[in-house]
Design a protein around this motif. Structure first.
Motif, PDB file in Angstrom:
ATOM      1  N   TRP A 120     108.735   5.342  86.368  1.00 11.65           N
ATOM      2  CA  TRP A 120     108.545   6.483  87.270  1.00 11.65           C
ATOM      3  C   TRP A 120     108.109   6.034  88.663  1.00 11.65           C
ATOM      4  CZ3 TRP A 120     107.995  12.007  85.457  1.00 11.65           C
ATOM      5  CH2 TRP A 120     108.533  12.180  84.178  1.00 11.65           C
ATOM      6  N   PHE A 121     108.420   4.789  89.037  1.00  9.76           N
ATOM      7  CA  PHE A 121     108.180   4.315  90.394  1.00  9.76           C
ATOM      8  C   PHE A 121     109.338   4.789  91.271  1.00  9.76           C
ATOM      9  CE2 PHE A 121     104.950   0.700  90.891  1.00  9.76           C
ATOM     10  CZ  PHE A 121     104.074   1.302  90.001  1.00  9.76           C
ATOM     11  N   VAL A 122     108.981   5.407  92.386  1.00 12.38           N
ATOM     12  CA  VAL A 122     109.970   6.026  93.273  1.00 12.38           C
ATOM     13  C   VAL A 122     110.291   5.093  94.433  1.00 12.38           C
ATOM     14  CG1 VAL A 122     110.383   7.974  94.837  1.00 12.38           C
ATOM     15  CG2 VAL A 122     109.200   8.347  92.656  1.00 12.38           C
ATOM     16  N   THR A 123     111.558   5.021  94.802  1.00 12.63           N
ATOM     17  CA  THR A 123     112.000   4.305  95.992  1.00 12.63           C
ATOM     18  C   THR A 123     112.670   5.285  96.934  1.00 12.63           C
ATOM     19  OG1 THR A 123     112.333   2.229  94.789  1.00 12.63           O
ATOM     20  CG2 THR A 123     113.483   2.465  96.882  1.00 12.63           C
ATOM     21  N   VAL A 124     112.170   5.372  98.161  1.00  9.66           N
ATOM     22  CA  VAL A 124     112.735   6.286  99.151  1.00  9.66           C
ATOM     23  C   VAL A 124     114.021   5.692  99.715  1.00  9.66           C
ATOM     24  CG1 VAL A 124     112.332   7.492 101.335  1.00  9.66           C
ATOM     25  CG2 VAL A 124     110.444   7.144  99.742  1.00  9.66           C
ATOM     26  N   ARG A 125     115.060   6.514  99.783  1.00  8.13           N
ATOM     27  CA  ARG A 125     116.345   6.054 100.299  1.00  8.13           C
ATOM     28  C   ARG A 125     116.691   6.637 101.665  1.00  8.13           C
ATOM     29  NH1 ARG A 125     117.331   1.409  98.013  1.00  8.13           N
ATOM     30  NH2 ARG A 125     117.521   1.499  95.735  1.00  8.13           N
ATOM     31  N   GLY A 126     116.231   7.829 101.957  1.00  9.18           N
ATOM     32  CA  GLY A 126     116.583   8.438 103.236  1.00  9.18           C
ATOM     33  C   GLY A 126     116.196   9.904 103.256  1.00  9.18           C
ATOM     34  N   ARG A 127     116.934  10.688 103.995  1.00  5.62           N
ATOM     35  CA  ARG A 127     116.694  12.120 104.108  1.00  5.62           C
ATOM     36  C   ARG A 127     117.944  12.875 103.680  1.00  5.62           C
ATOM     37  NH1 ARG A 127     112.197  14.656 104.656  1.00  5.62           N
ATOM     38  NH2 ARG A 127     113.212  16.258 105.888  1.00  5.62           N
ATOM     39  N   LYS A 128     117.727  14.040 103.061  1.00  5.71           N
ATOM     40  CA  LYS A 128     118.877  14.876 102.705  1.00  5.71           C
ATOM     41  C   LYS A 128     119.735  15.166 103.923  1.00  5.71           C
ATOM     42  CE  LYS A 128     118.485  18.606 100.279  1.00  5.71           C
ATOM     43  NZ  LYS A 128     117.918  19.873  99.774  1.00  5.71           N
ATOM     44  N   ASP A 129     119.059  15.471 105.052  1.00  4.43           N
ATOM     45  CA  ASP A 129     119.825  15.822 106.245  1.00  4.43           C
ATOM     46  C   ASP A 129     120.375  14.598 106.961  1.00  4.43           C
ATOM     47  OD1 ASP A 129     117.353  14.954 107.118  1.00  4.43           O
ATOM     48  OD2 ASP A 129     116.722  16.910 107.872  1.00  4.43           O
ATOM     49  N   ASP A 130     120.048  13.380 106.468  1.00  7.51           N
ATOM     50  CA  ASP A 130     120.661  12.163 106.997  1.00  7.51           C
ATOM     51  C   ASP A 130     121.900  11.762 106.187  1.00  7.51           C
ATOM     52  OD1 ASP A 130     118.697  11.910 108.917  1.00  7.51           O
ATOM     53  OD2 ASP A 130     117.425  10.645 107.660  1.00  7.51           O
ATOM     54  N   MET A 131     122.174  12.502 105.128  1.00  4.43           N
ATOM     55  CA  MET A 131     123.298  12.144 104.272  1.00  4.43           C
ATOM     56  C   MET A 131     124.603  12.159 105.063  1.00  4.43           C
ATOM     57  SD  MET A 131     124.540  13.877 100.674  1.00  4.43           S
ATOM     58  CE  MET A 131     125.389  15.266 101.431  1.00  4.43           C
ATOM     59  N   MET A 132     125.417  11.145 104.826  1.00  6.66           N
ATOM     60  CA  MET A 132     126.721  11.034 105.474  1.00  6.66           C
ATOM     61  C   MET A 132     127.808  11.158 104.420  1.00  6.66           C
ATOM     62  SD  MET A 132     125.822   7.803 107.993  1.00  6.66           S
ATOM     63  CE  MET A 132     125.385   6.745 106.614  1.00  6.66           C
ATOM     64  N   VAL A 133     128.870  11.829 104.760  1.00  5.07           N
ATOM     65  CA  VAL A 133     130.021  11.958 103.857  1.00  5.07           C
ATOM     66  C   VAL A 133     131.189  11.221 104.496  1.00  5.07           C
ATOM     67  CG1 VAL A 133     131.527  13.515 102.607  1.00  5.07           C
ATOM     68  CG2 VAL A 133     129.166  14.195 103.065  1.00  5.07           C
ATOM     69  N   VAL A 134     131.570  10.099 103.894  1.00  8.69           N
ATOM     70  CA  VAL A 134     132.650   9.264 104.419  1.00  8.69           C
ATOM     71  C   VAL A 134     133.717   9.146 103.346  1.00  8.69           C
ATOM     72  CG1 VAL A 134     133.279   7.002 105.337  1.00  8.69           C
ATOM     73  CG2 VAL A 134     131.032   7.977 105.866  1.00  8.69           C
ATOM     74  N   SER A 135     134.903   9.582 103.688  1.00  9.88           N
ATOM     75  CA  SER A 135     136.025   9.551 102.733  1.00  9.88           C
ATOM     76  C   SER A 135     135.654  10.222 101.423  1.00  9.88           C
ATOM     77  CB  SER A 135     136.477   8.100 102.487  1.00  9.88           C
ATOM     78  OG  SER A 135     136.933   7.517 103.687  1.00  9.88           O
ATOM     79  N   GLY A 136     134.900  11.323 101.521  1.00  8.90           N
ATOM     80  CA  GLY A 136     134.524  12.098 100.351  1.00  8.90           C
ATOM     81  C   GLY A 136     133.362  11.537  99.559  1.00  8.90           C
ATOM     82  N   GLU A 137     132.785  10.423 100.008  1.00 10.28           N
ATOM     83  CA  GLU A 137     131.666   9.804  99.295  1.00 10.28           C
ATOM     84  C   GLU A 137     130.356  10.096 100.025  1.00 10.28           C
ATOM     85  OE1 GLU A 137     131.774   8.261  96.490  1.00 10.28           O
ATOM     86  OE2 GLU A 137     133.906   7.875  96.199  1.00 10.28           O
ATOM     87  N   ASN A 138     129.328  10.501  99.252  1.00 15.62           N
ATOM     88  CA  ASN A 138     128.003  10.714  99.834  1.00 15.62           C
ATOM     89  C   ASN A 138     127.269   9.385  99.959  1.00 15.62           C
ATOM     90  OD1 ASN A 138     128.681  13.377  99.642  1.00 15.62           O
ATOM     91  ND2 ASN A 138     127.264  13.857  97.974  1.00 15.62           N
ATOM     92  N   MET A 139     126.613   9.191 101.099  1.00 12.67           N
ATOM     93  CA  MET A 139     125.816   7.972 101.267  1.00 12.67           C
ATOM     94  C   MET A 139     124.664   8.262 102.222  1.00 12.67           C
ATOM     95  SD  MET A 139     128.197   5.668 103.791  1.00 12.67           S
ATOM     96  CE  MET A 139     129.731   6.125 103.015  1.00 12.67           C
TER      97      MET A 139
END
Length: 552
Positions: free
Chosen positions: A431-450
């Motif tokens: 249950w150790f959490v790793t932060v990846r980014g922000r929901k509103d920073d999500m990018m959609v490139v060629s249909g893939e979320n990143m």
């Protein structure tokens, strides 16, 4: 409700007397002649008795201006003695302290004034021009404007008053009040940044102050013999609560004031003032480490260095352990909830990169992300370290689950006793959490979320890269194209070097590789050290149009 005992006295005592101010007054009695506030720049020390005297003088001055229950007293102060006095004085008379960011532009400060309608403003003299311009722009007119912290010797503008004159001749006795304090009374209002010019105003009540202080006292642990230097501004949640005025005055230890962070000065002060805890963002620690390599100051008296505001990488953690102290702590949280997960020295450096597990009284989860709805708190992603979701926090002891005068944002961010942070991350089987980014920073490139964080981590592995920030621009073929802004460690670094690195990185799938690059001098960050991706997204569209971005 039926009890097996008479709970009348317990409820009355707990709700009306278990207050932060009463905790400070206990220390005024038992530690009267011990240092509470140390101001190296003016070579002054306030004992707990003197701190309380100064707070009382301010409280009486405010009362003389008609300030009382639930009135707002705004400060725009650097870390300074007047901030410490303002942290205590207004709440003694039932007023609410609005801790404003002294770095705001005049227009932003005017919006904050109009939204919160303070009756009094106390500000540091070095921002006098901004304050004058803000007051001119604001529709709301204040009853009193007080220039404080005037170590520069600036003339007080017409219609204002110096802090010294404002409190002069005031009584040093406890102010008389005509209400009973309650643990649910709002006592301080903090501000959190967002995507608009108006910061969100976060109300905190008295029991939030007490239990936030307990959290720090428990996690360090902090005791009356400690001396704390928070290298970040006190107007932040991490500033006032992470070894700042709230826990320090509540436990009875001393705080050292630093108006502006200077790494060599902070290091020199550690042995001089017997500092036991330093607090700062990872960027502060990086500068400390670089300075310490040159200075070789004796830091053996440190019990810990506590960092929060941004994740701590494993390589940085190892560097800090080797250079500064083996006692590194890392907290993760929000302005609304303080810190809610915590890495202790025994978790590091192995746990670096993550933000650890939940604090003792909190719970942190990672739930699924849906486009037009919140996930339920039990709708969690897999504990596999890969599946990404939104980080949510339950922290009833340290938040009011609300924003001042903003019902829409309150409804958006708080749900069923949880705060939906907007941060994205993963978690593992522990249950150790790793932060990846922000929901509103999500990018959609060629249909893939990143998300930007993984790409930034891959770029930052390049030996000539100091740091990077990733965003996207519109692209007719892919929907979006990834853009990487890079701060070089060495000026010999070229865009082609970075492009080749990304092309060969085992961490970057083809669709995640940046198509456009720019080399820059500095990454925009919040005062707590978080990268401001939305600013770079706006800049990237402009840079694409003007030809600043280069294809790799």
């Amino acid at each position: 409700m039926n009890r097996t005992y008479d709970d009348t006295l317990f409820i009355d005592t707990f709700e009306h007397e278990y207050t932060w101010t009463n905790g400070v007054l206990r220390n005024v009695r038992r530690f009267a002649e011990r240092p509470a506030v140390i101001d190296p720049e003016t070579d002054r020390i306030w004992t707990y008795r003197e701190l309380n005297t100064a707070a009382n003088m301010l409280a009486h001055a405010l009362q003389n201006d008609g300030i009382g229950k639930n009135d707002v007293v705004m400060v725009a102060l650097r870390n300074c003695p007047e901030f410490a006095f303002s942290y205590i004085g207004p709440r003694k008379i039932g007023a609410i302290l609005l801790a404003g960011n002294y770095n705001l532009a005049a227009g932003e400060m005017a919006l904050l004034i109009d939204h919160n309608k303070p009756k009094v403003l106390i500000y540091s003299a070095n921002i006098v021009d901004t304050v004058v311009a803000a007051l001119d722009r604001a529709s709301h007119k204040l009853q009193r404007v007080v220039m404080a912290d005037n170590i520069e010797g600036i003339n007080v503008p017409s219609g204002q008053v110096s802090y010294e004159d404002y409190v002069a001749g005031g009584s040093v006795d406890e102010p008389e009040i005509h209400f009973r304090p309650h643990i649910y009374d709002e006592v301080i209002r903090l501000c959190t940044s967002g995507t608009t010019a108006l910061p969100k105003s976060v109300p905190l009540n008295d029991i939030n102050e007490v239990l936030s202080s307990h959290d720090v006292i428990m996690h360090y642990p902090l005791n009356p013999n400690d001396v704390c230097l928070n290298m970040t501004p006190w107007f932040h949640r991490g500033g006032c609560h992470c070894g700042g005025p709230a826990p320090s005055f509540y436990v009875g230890c001393a705080v050292v004031i630093m108006r502006a962070f200077q790494p060599h000065t902070a290091l020199e002060w550690v042995p001089r003032y017997h500092i036991t805890f330093l607090m700062g963002a990872p960027a502060n620690l990086a500068m400390l480490a670089r300075a310490q390599k040159r200075m070789r100051v004796n830091l053996s008296g440190l019990h810990g260095i506590v960092t929060m505001g941004a994740p701590l990488s494993k390589s940085d953690c190892i560097q800090f352990i080797d250079t500064l102290t083996p006692h590194i702590f890392n907290g993760y949280g929000t302005t609304e909830t303080f810190w809610n997960s915590f890495l202790r020295p025994y978790d590091l450096p192995e746990g670096a990169g993550s933000v650890g597990g939940s604090c003792i009284d909190d719970e942190v989860r990672v739930v699924k992300v849906y486009e037009n709805a919140k996930a339920e708190p039990d709708d969690m992603v897999a504990h596999d370290g890969v599946s990404e979701g939104e980080i949510i926090i339950k922290s009833p002891e340290k938040t009011t689950y609300s924003y001042y005068n903003d019902a829409a944002m309150t409804k958006e961010k708080f749900y069923k006793g949880w705060m939906y942070t907007g941060d994205t991350g993963t978690w593992d089987e522990h249950w150790f959490v790793t932060v990846r980014g922000r929901k509103d920073d999500m990018m959609v490139v060629s249909g893939e979320n990143m998300y930007p964080t993984q790409i930034e981590e891959a770029i930052n592995e390049h030996p000539l890269v100091k740091d990077s920030i990733v965003t996207c621009i519109k692209d007719a073929v892919r929907g979006s194209a990834v853009v990487a802004y890079v701060v070089p460690e060495d000026r010999s670094l070229t865009i082609q070097d970075i492009a080749d690195w990304c092309m060969n990185s085992p961490l970057l799938s083809k669709y995640k590789r940046p198509r456009y690059f720019a080399i820059i001098d500095e990454i925009p960050r919040t005062p707590t050290g978080k990268k401001i991706h939305y600013l770079m997204k706006a800049r990237a569209e402009q840079d694409a149009a003007s030809g600043v971005l280069k294809k790799g």
